[in-house]
Each structure stands twice: as structure tokens, then as C-alpha cells.
Design a protein around this motif. Structure first.
Motif, PDB file in Angstrom:
ATOM      1  N   ALA A  68       0.823  -1.208   0.000  1.00  0.00           N
ATOM      2  CA  ALA A  68       0.000   0.000   0.000  1.00  0.00           C
ATOM      3  C   ALA A  68       0.855   1.255   0.000  1.00  0.00           C
ATOM      4  N   ALA A  69       1.931   1.247   0.786  1.00  0.00           N
ATOM      5  CA  ALA A  69       2.796   2.422   0.869  1.00  0.00           C
ATOM      6  C   ALA A  69       3.540   2.673  -0.437  1.00  0.00           C
ATOM      7  N   LEU A  95       8.701   7.654   2.794  1.00  0.00           N
ATOM      8  CA  LEU A  95       7.946   6.824   3.721  1.00  0.00           C
ATOM      9  C   LEU A  95       8.544   6.920   5.117  1.00  0.00           C
ATOM     10  N   LYS A  96       7.658   6.970   6.100  1.00  0.00           N
ATOM     11  CA  LYS A  96       8.083   6.932   7.493  1.00  0.00           C
ATOM     12  C   LYS A  96       7.630   5.611   8.081  1.00  0.00           C
ATOM     13  N   TRP A  97       8.580   4.876   8.640  1.00  0.00           N
ATOM     14  CA  TRP A  97       8.241   3.582   9.237  1.00  0.00           C
ATOM     15  C   TRP A  97       7.233   3.776  10.350  1.00  0.00           C
ATOM     16  N   PRO A  98       6.193   2.916  10.482  1.00  0.00           N
ATOM     17  CA  PRO A  98       5.989   1.733   9.641  1.00  0.00           C
ATOM     18  C   PRO A  98       5.031   1.936   8.465  1.00  0.00           C
ATOM     19  N   ASN A  99       4.184   2.993   8.487  1.00  0.00           N
ATOM     20  CA  ASN A  99       3.105   3.004   7.488  1.00  0.00           C
ATOM     21  C   ASN A  99       2.604   4.384   7.099  1.00  0.00           C
ATOM     22  N   ASP A 100       3.442   5.414   7.206  1.00  0.00           N
ATOM     23  CA  ASP A 100       3.009   6.762   6.831  1.00  0.00           C
ATOM     24  C   ASP A 100       3.659   7.185   5.523  1.00  0.00           C
ATOM     25  N   GLY A 158      -2.177   7.841   5.637  1.00  0.00           N
ATOM     26  CA  GLY A 158      -1.923   6.785   6.600  1.00  0.00           C
ATOM     27  C   GLY A 158      -2.524   5.483   6.124  1.00  0.00           C
ATOM     28  N   ILE A 159      -1.935   4.378   6.556  1.00  0.00           N
ATOM     29  CA  ILE A 159      -2.353   3.053   6.114  1.00  0.00           C
ATOM     30  C   ILE A 159      -2.619   2.199   7.344  1.00  0.00           C
ATOM     31  N   ILE A 175      -7.596  -6.668   5.422  1.00  0.00           N
ATOM     32  CA  ILE A 175      -8.177  -5.417   4.928  1.00  0.00           C
ATOM     33  C   ILE A 175      -7.103  -4.338   5.003  1.00  0.00           C
ATOM     34  N   ILE A 176      -6.823  -3.731   3.874  1.00  0.00           N
ATOM     35  CA  ILE A 176      -5.911  -2.584   3.816  1.00  0.00           C
ATOM     36  C   ILE A 176      -6.766  -1.330   3.811  1.00  0.00           C
ATOM     37  N   GLY A 177      -6.643  -0.523   4.837  1.00  0.00           N
ATOM     38  CA  GLY A 177      -7.357   0.746   4.890  1.00  0.00           C
ATOM     39  C   GLY A 177      -6.416   1.890   4.562  1.00  0.00           C
ATOM     40  N   CYS A 178      -6.915   2.884   3.858  1.00  0.00           N
ATOM     41  CA  CYS A 178      -6.060   4.006   3.470  1.00  0.00           C
ATOM     42  C   CYS A 178      -6.857   5.303   3.488  1.00  0.00           C
TER      43      CYS A 178
END
Length: 267
Positions: free
Chosen positions: A97-98, A115-120, A134-135, A150-153
Motif C-alpha cells: 500500500a505504501a 515513507l516513514k516507518w511503519p506506514n506513513d 496513513g495506512i 483489509i488494507i485501509g487508506c
């Protein structure tokens, strides 16, 4: 308002992500609707994409609320049965997703993305790096294997949260210098990148996805402060392993392996 037929019209006939598309004006949470869809749709109707103009109970990591004015963001969840490469390494779906979003922003705008770890997902603004998306990943497990996910974004397109309500600087694509972002075109481009990387995972190739994600991590090489929820870690982020764990070297030389947490701002 985004429409399933309009979204599908911009996707190649060979696209397998998504198979089913639902669009709503207002919902509580697209994650909740995606979970229901996974439980009720036949397997050949997955992945399922749930898109909303507004969420009244949207959430991010650690139970935080995700709020955006109607029509100002792309808010969606993608429910699926994960590829084998992600059943034992669910974070691969976060990487997917990222990376897909980073590539889409780079292709559709002139913004510099990281990208900023873990998911931004961050973009570089005149005031420095700021979060624009955000993910969130949720899933179901059976005997230690991920069986649904489920991948939310949430992507800020034309409005950003009040800075007093967020831990870190935030922005939106239009505010950061991309004034003419068409949400439909952007979503279609993003889904094409989702489809590309998902097919790589289904083919068993997780290495190229992991290396692409790692190579865009602004966190690496930075002195960071990480709140894990039960402790605070200070040190230099020196690497990530193949599971996505952040490796941090503390000032006294001790190595910490951090699986999740809030990382201090990348400067």
C-alpha cells in the motif's frame, strides 16, 4: 461522488484488484464494511474495494480517529484473501500500500515523496516533511496464518487535519503544491499500482516489494524516538529486516528490534 462504474472504466480489463467496488456517500468506517463484505461475498468476488466520501467513525493506527471533510480525501478499504507471500508476513501488505501510493503521487504530481516507518506516506513541503496519508491493516488468523486482510487508506487530497489535533505535521496534496489532483484519476492510477504489486506477491516475489519499500524509508539513518506503547526507545534507526522490524541502535550500543510504534519526526 466517486462511482463504481467510473472507477472501473479507468482500469485495464486484466485488472484483478479490485473485483468488486462499492461507493458510499457517508459511512461509519470503510474497514467495517469491508469486513462484512469479506464474510458475505464469494471468493471470486474478492478483492473488494469500499470507498466513502465521508467517514463518521474512521480510524487510524492505535485506535486514533481519522477525520476528513466530505470529498476532501480518498477514504477506502480493500478486503482480500492474501497472497501466500503475505500469509506469514502480513506487513508485506503495508509495504504494498505504501509503495503503490508513493509511486502514484510521484507519477501524478511533482511532489517529492518518502515513507516513514511503519506506514506513513510523507511529502516534502516548504516547512519540511509532512504526512499526507496513513495506512491501516487488519486481518483474521487461522493457525498462525493470515487468512483474510483489509488494507485501509486515508489520503488527504485537499484538506489536512488541524495541526493541534495531530502528533506530527500533516498536509494534503493540493496544499503541498499539487493544485489540480483529480480524485477519480488518482484512485484509478493507485489501483493500477496495487494490482501490479499484488500480482508480484501472488507470483511469490516479495523481495522486490520489500527492497522498494526499504529504499524509500526516510526513517533509516535518522536518530529517532519510538513510543512502543510500553516503553520509549531512543537511538539511530539503522535498518529494517525482511519482516519489516525496525532495528534501532541505542546510544550505549544495545540493539532494539521494534515491531510497531510511533516514530519521532523525520527531519
Amino acid at each position: 461522488m466517486l462511482d463504481p462504474n467510473a472507477i472501473r472504466a479507468g482500469l485495464p480489463p486484466s485488472t484483478t484488484v479490485p473485483v468488486t467496488i462499492y461507493c458510499y456517500d457517508q459511512v461509519g468506517s470503510t474497514m467495517d464494511l469491508a469486513r462484512t463484505a469479506i464474510a458475505t461475498l464469494p471468493p471470486n468476488a474478492l478483492p473488494v474495494l469500499v470507498v466513502a466520501e465521508e467517514q463518521t467513525a474512521g480510524r487510524g493506527r492505535l485506535g486514533r480517529r481519522w477525520v476528513a471533510p466530505p470529498g476532501s480525501a480518498l477514504l477506502f478499504s480493500l478486503g482480500l484473501q492474501p497472497p501466500a507471500a503475505a500469509t506469514s508476513t502480513p506487513t508485506a501488505l503495508i509495504w504494498l500500500a505504501a509503495v503503490a501510493l508513493l509511486e502514484t503521487i510521484e507519477a501524478e504530481t511533482s511532489l517529492t515523496v518518502g515513507l516513514k516507518w511503519p506506514n506513513d506516506v510523507l511529502v516534502n513541503t516548504s516547512a519540511g516533511w509532512a504526512k499526507t496519508a496513513g495506512i491501516l491493516l487488519e486481518g483474521g488468523w487461522d493457525e498462525g496464518q493470515l487468512v483474510w486482510a483489509i488494507i485501509g487508506c486515508g489520503i488527504n487530497i485537499s484538506a489536512a487535519p488541524d495541526p493541534q489535533t495531530t502528533l506530527y505535521p500533516t498536509t494534503a496534496l493540493t496544499l503541498a503544491g499539487a493544485p489540480n489532483v483529480d480524485r477519480l484519476r488518482f484512485l484509478q492510477a493507485l489501483l493500477r499500482r496495487y494490482d501490479f504489486w499484488m500480482q508480484r506477491l501472488y507470483a511469490g516475489d516479495g523481495d522486490s516489494l520489500w527492497s522498494t519499500w526499504r529504499n524509500h524509508l526516510l526513517t533509516l539513518g535518522q536518530n529517532v524516538t519510538i513510543n512502543t506503547g510500553y516503553s520509549v526507545i531512543h537511538g539511530e534507526a539503522i535498518d529494517v529486516d525482511r519482516q519489516g522490524t525496525l532495528i534501532v541502535r541505542a546510544p550505549h550500543g544495545i540493539i532494539h528490534r521494534v515491531e510497531s510504534g510511533d516514530v519521532g519526526l523525520v527531519s
